[in-house]
Scaffold this active site. Structure first.
Site, PDB file in Angstrom:
ATOM      1  N   SER A   5      38.376  16.815  97.127  1.00  0.00           N
ATOM      2  CA  SER A   5      38.463  15.869  96.003  1.00  0.00           C
ATOM      3  C   SER A   5      37.647  16.311  94.802  1.00  0.00           C
ATOM      4  CB  SER A   5      37.942  14.495  96.425  1.00  0.00           C
ATOM      5  OG  SER A   5      38.795  13.932  97.363  1.00  0.00           O
TER       6      SER A   5
ATOM      7  N   HIS B 267      46.074  17.779  96.775  1.00  0.00           N
ATOM      8  CA  HIS B 267      45.160  16.643  96.905  1.00  0.00           C
ATOM      9  C   HIS B 267      45.916  15.346  97.142  1.00  0.00           C
ATOM     10  CE1 HIS B 267      42.304  13.580  95.003  1.00  0.00           C
ATOM     11  NE2 HIS B 267      41.676  14.027  96.070  1.00  0.00           N
TER      12      HIS B 267
ATOM     13  N   GLU C 209      48.815  15.794  94.354  1.00  0.00           N
ATOM     14  CA  GLU C 209      48.433  16.587  93.175  1.00  0.00           C
ATOM     15  C   GLU C 209      48.332  18.059  93.597  1.00  0.00           C
ATOM     16  OE1 GLU C 209      45.791  14.057  90.255  1.00  0.00           O
ATOM     17  OE2 GLU C 209      44.959  13.884  92.258  1.00  0.00           O
TER      18      GLU C 209
ATOM     19  N   ASN D  97      41.346  11.160  89.153  1.00  0.00           N
ATOM     20  CA  ASN D  97      39.940  10.826  88.917  1.00  0.00           C
ATOM     21  C   ASN D  97      39.473  11.152  87.505  1.00  0.00           C
ATOM     22  OD1 ASN D  97      39.384   9.513  91.289  1.00  0.00           O
ATOM     23  ND2 ASN D  97      39.089  11.430  92.388  1.00  0.00           N
TER      24      ASN D  97
HETATM   25  P1  NAD Z   1      35.852  13.273 107.292  1.00  0.00           P
HETATM   26  O1  NAD Z   1      34.386  13.504 107.365  1.00  0.00           O
HETATM   27  O2  NAD Z   1      36.443  11.956 107.656  1.00  0.00           O
HETATM   28  O3  NAD Z   1      36.589  14.379 108.214  1.00  0.00           O
HETATM   29  C1  NAD Z   1      36.245  15.721 108.242  1.00  0.00           C
HETATM   30  C2  NAD Z   1      36.721  16.331 109.559  1.00  0.00           C
HETATM   31  O4  NAD Z   1      36.491  17.723 109.520  1.00  0.00           O
HETATM   32  C3  NAD Z   1      36.008  15.794 110.787  1.00  0.00           C
HETATM   33  O5  NAD Z   1      36.975  15.447 111.768  1.00  0.00           O
HETATM   34  C4  NAD Z   1      35.144  16.963 111.233  1.00  0.00           C
HETATM   35  O6  NAD Z   1      34.962  17.008 112.659  1.00  0.00           O
HETATM   36  C5  NAD Z   1      35.981  18.122 110.767  1.00  0.00           C
HETATM   37  N1  NAD Z   1      35.246  19.374 110.621  1.00  0.00           N
HETATM   38  C6  NAD Z   1      33.941  19.591 110.365  1.00  0.00           C
HETATM   39  N2  NAD Z   1      33.700  20.914 110.306  1.00  0.00           N
HETATM   40  C7  NAD Z   1      34.872  21.527 110.521  1.00  0.00           C
HETATM   41  C8  NAD Z   1      35.272  22.875 110.597  1.00  0.00           C
HETATM   42  N3  NAD Z   1      34.402  23.860 110.410  1.00  0.00           N
HETATM   43  N4  NAD Z   1      36.553  23.146 110.871  1.00  0.00           N
HETATM   44  C9  NAD Z   1      37.439  22.145 111.064  1.00  0.00           C
HETATM   45  N5  NAD Z   1      37.132  20.864 110.989  1.00  0.00           N
HETATM   46  C10 NAD Z   1      35.858  20.564 110.721  1.00  0.00           C
HETATM   47  O7  NAD Z   1      36.277  13.692 105.814  1.00  0.00           O
HETATM   48  P2  NAD Z   1      37.543  13.212 104.951  1.00  0.00           P
HETATM   49  O8  NAD Z   1      37.202  11.966 104.231  1.00  0.00           O
HETATM   50  O9  NAD Z   1      38.758  13.277 105.783  1.00  0.00           O
HETATM   51  O10 NAD Z   1      37.562  14.362 103.850  1.00  0.00           O
HETATM   52  C11 NAD Z   1      38.060  15.658 104.153  1.00  0.00           C
HETATM   53  C12 NAD Z   1      38.460  16.311 102.847  1.00  0.00           C
HETATM   54  O11 NAD Z   1      39.468  15.503 102.224  1.00  0.00           O
HETATM   55  C13 NAD Z   1      37.336  16.453 101.832  1.00  0.00           C
HETATM   56  O12 NAD Z   1      37.475  17.666 101.150  1.00  0.00           O
HETATM   57  C14 NAD Z   1      37.554  15.270 100.899  1.00  0.00           C
HETATM   58  O13 NAD Z   1      37.100  15.536  99.583  1.00  0.00           O
HETATM   59  C15 NAD Z   1      39.056  15.172 100.907  1.00  0.00           C
HETATM   60  N6  NAD Z   1      39.587  13.848 100.531  1.00  0.00           N
HETATM   61  C16 NAD Z   1      39.076  12.698 101.082  1.00  0.00           C
HETATM   62  C17 NAD Z   1      39.574  11.460 100.685  1.00  0.00           C
HETATM   63  C18 NAD Z   1      39.048  10.165 101.275  1.00  0.00           C
HETATM   64  O14 NAD Z   1      39.375   9.093 100.724  1.00  0.00           O
HETATM   65  N7  NAD Z   1      38.313  10.187 102.387  1.00  0.00           N
HETATM   66  C19 NAD Z   1      40.622  11.402  99.734  1.00  0.00           C
HETATM   67  C20 NAD Z   1      41.160  12.600  99.229  1.00  0.00           C
HETATM   68  C21 NAD Z   1      40.616  13.810  99.630  1.00  0.00           C
END
Ligand code: NAD
Length: 298
Positions: free
Chosen positions: A120, A141, A153, A192
């Site tokens: 993000s 994204h 995106e 954003n």
């Molecule tokens: P999260 O913390 O819920 O999930 C992350 C996952 O990655 C976990 O299951 C963790 O075990 C795993 N992980 C950790 N290290 C790892 C590795 N080396 N290899 C593989 N998996 C690994 O995070 P999230 O909210 O799902 O965010 C993940 C990405 O998505 C980020 O880059 C975030 O910016 C993006 N994002 C999040 C949102 C949101 O609303 N949460 C929205 C859009 C984009």
């Protein structure tokens, strides 16, 4: 290039939604995460998402059974990507973790595999060199609750090839996204880049005692026809996220208005567990926030 086999790396909040959405649209999906225990937790989310797809998209039991059959889980990176046409990375928003992940992925992924990051706030050019294939790397994204808020995106970094960009753009459409091409790197993408300044301006108006919360939202809603105002949006985003973003800005700029906004969010909302829709109260009370009252806009 047409993708058939997709690996989603990271099965957290967004990763699992991406995996589910992709499988729902008929792709073969491998879910990868750091160990089997985490993957078991991801599997347990299947029923929750299936219910949301039933309610929100009227998905049938047959479609959901087909989705389940398209999802496989693997905690061995080399195995998880061995046939992948596309890897979508949704590992934590931490540059060190992402770099480490791309270095490992670059060693085991087939030459054909395209990589897409769902980050993000971090830019794809921060990771391009670690992928070993900068031309086959792009940002894709998604928004939280991707089946409803279906923006896809697609953003280039300076080295992304046109073929990669177009292929990922087509893929985003194929999984039900409204695909949005972004030609140059932009922190915050489009959504954003628009939303953060709006929410920040609303907080400034409030902490500088220009107007109260309801008046600010009402103004925006009446003037633009939007169904919700900035404070209503802040409740959906979550007060904690708003606090974190403003805290970073306050620390970087020492802007007195930002500092006031951060203190207000902390003492009046976070300390009282008024975190937004998630806790039932933020700037409004849920499930029936005042801005949905029929008289609110009068
Ligand atoms: P999260 O913390 O819920 O999930 C992350 C996952 O990655 C976990 O299951 C963790 O075990 C795993 N992980 C950790 N290290 C790892 C590795 N080396 N290899 C593989 N998996 C690994 O995070 P999230 O909210 O799902 O965010 C993940 C990405 O998505 C980020 O880059 C975030 O910016 C993006 N994002 C999040 C949102 C949101 O609303 N949460 C929205 C859009 C984009």
């Amino acid at each position: 290039m047409k993708f058939n086999n997709v690996t989603v790396a990271g099965s957290g909040v967004l990763g699992y939604q991406i995996a589910f959405q992709t499988a729902f649209h008929g792709f073969n999906v491998t879910v990868y995460d750091i160990n089997d225990e985490v993957l078991e937790k991801a599997k347990a989310k299947f029923d929750i998402l299936a219910n949301a797809f039933k309610t929100d998209l009227k998905a049938t039991d047959e479609q959901l059974a087909a989705t389940k059959a398209k999802l496989i889980y693997n905690a061995d990176l080399a195995e998880a990507v061995k046939d992948a046409d596309l890897v979508i990375e949704a590992v934590p928003e931490n540059p060190k973790i992402k770099i480490d992940f791309y270095e490992k992925l670059a060693k085991v992924a087939p030459a054909k595999t395209v990589f897409a990051t769902n980050s993000s706030t971090l830019l794809p050019s921060q990771f391009a060199e670690y992928t070993g294939r900068p031309a086959q790397f792009v940002a894709l994204h998604f928004a939280n609750e991707i089946w409803k808020h279906n923006t896809g995106e697609v953003m280039k970094h300076p080295g992304t090839s046109e073929e990669t960009f177009q292929s990922v753009f087509e893929f985003a459409k194929e999984i039900g996204m409204v695909a949005l091409p972004i030609y140059k790197e932009q922190p915050g993408y489009i959504v954003n880049s628009l939303l953060v300044p709006l929410l920040s301006a609303a907080l400034n108006l409030y902490v500088n005692e220009i107007a109260d919360i309801e008046t600010i939202d009402k103004t925006w809603m009446v003037a633009t026809g939007a169904p919700v105002g900035p404070f209503g949006i802040l409740d959906v985003v979550g007060v904690t996220t708003a606090y974190n973003i403003n805290k970073m800005a306050a620390d970087a700029t020492h802007d007195p208005t930002k500092i006031k906004a951060v203190e207000m969010l902390k003492t009046q909302y976070i300390d009282k567990n008024k975190l937004g829709v998630a806790t039932g109260e933020g700037f409004y009370k849920y499930p029936n926030p005042a801005y949905q009252d029929k008289d609110f806009l009068k």
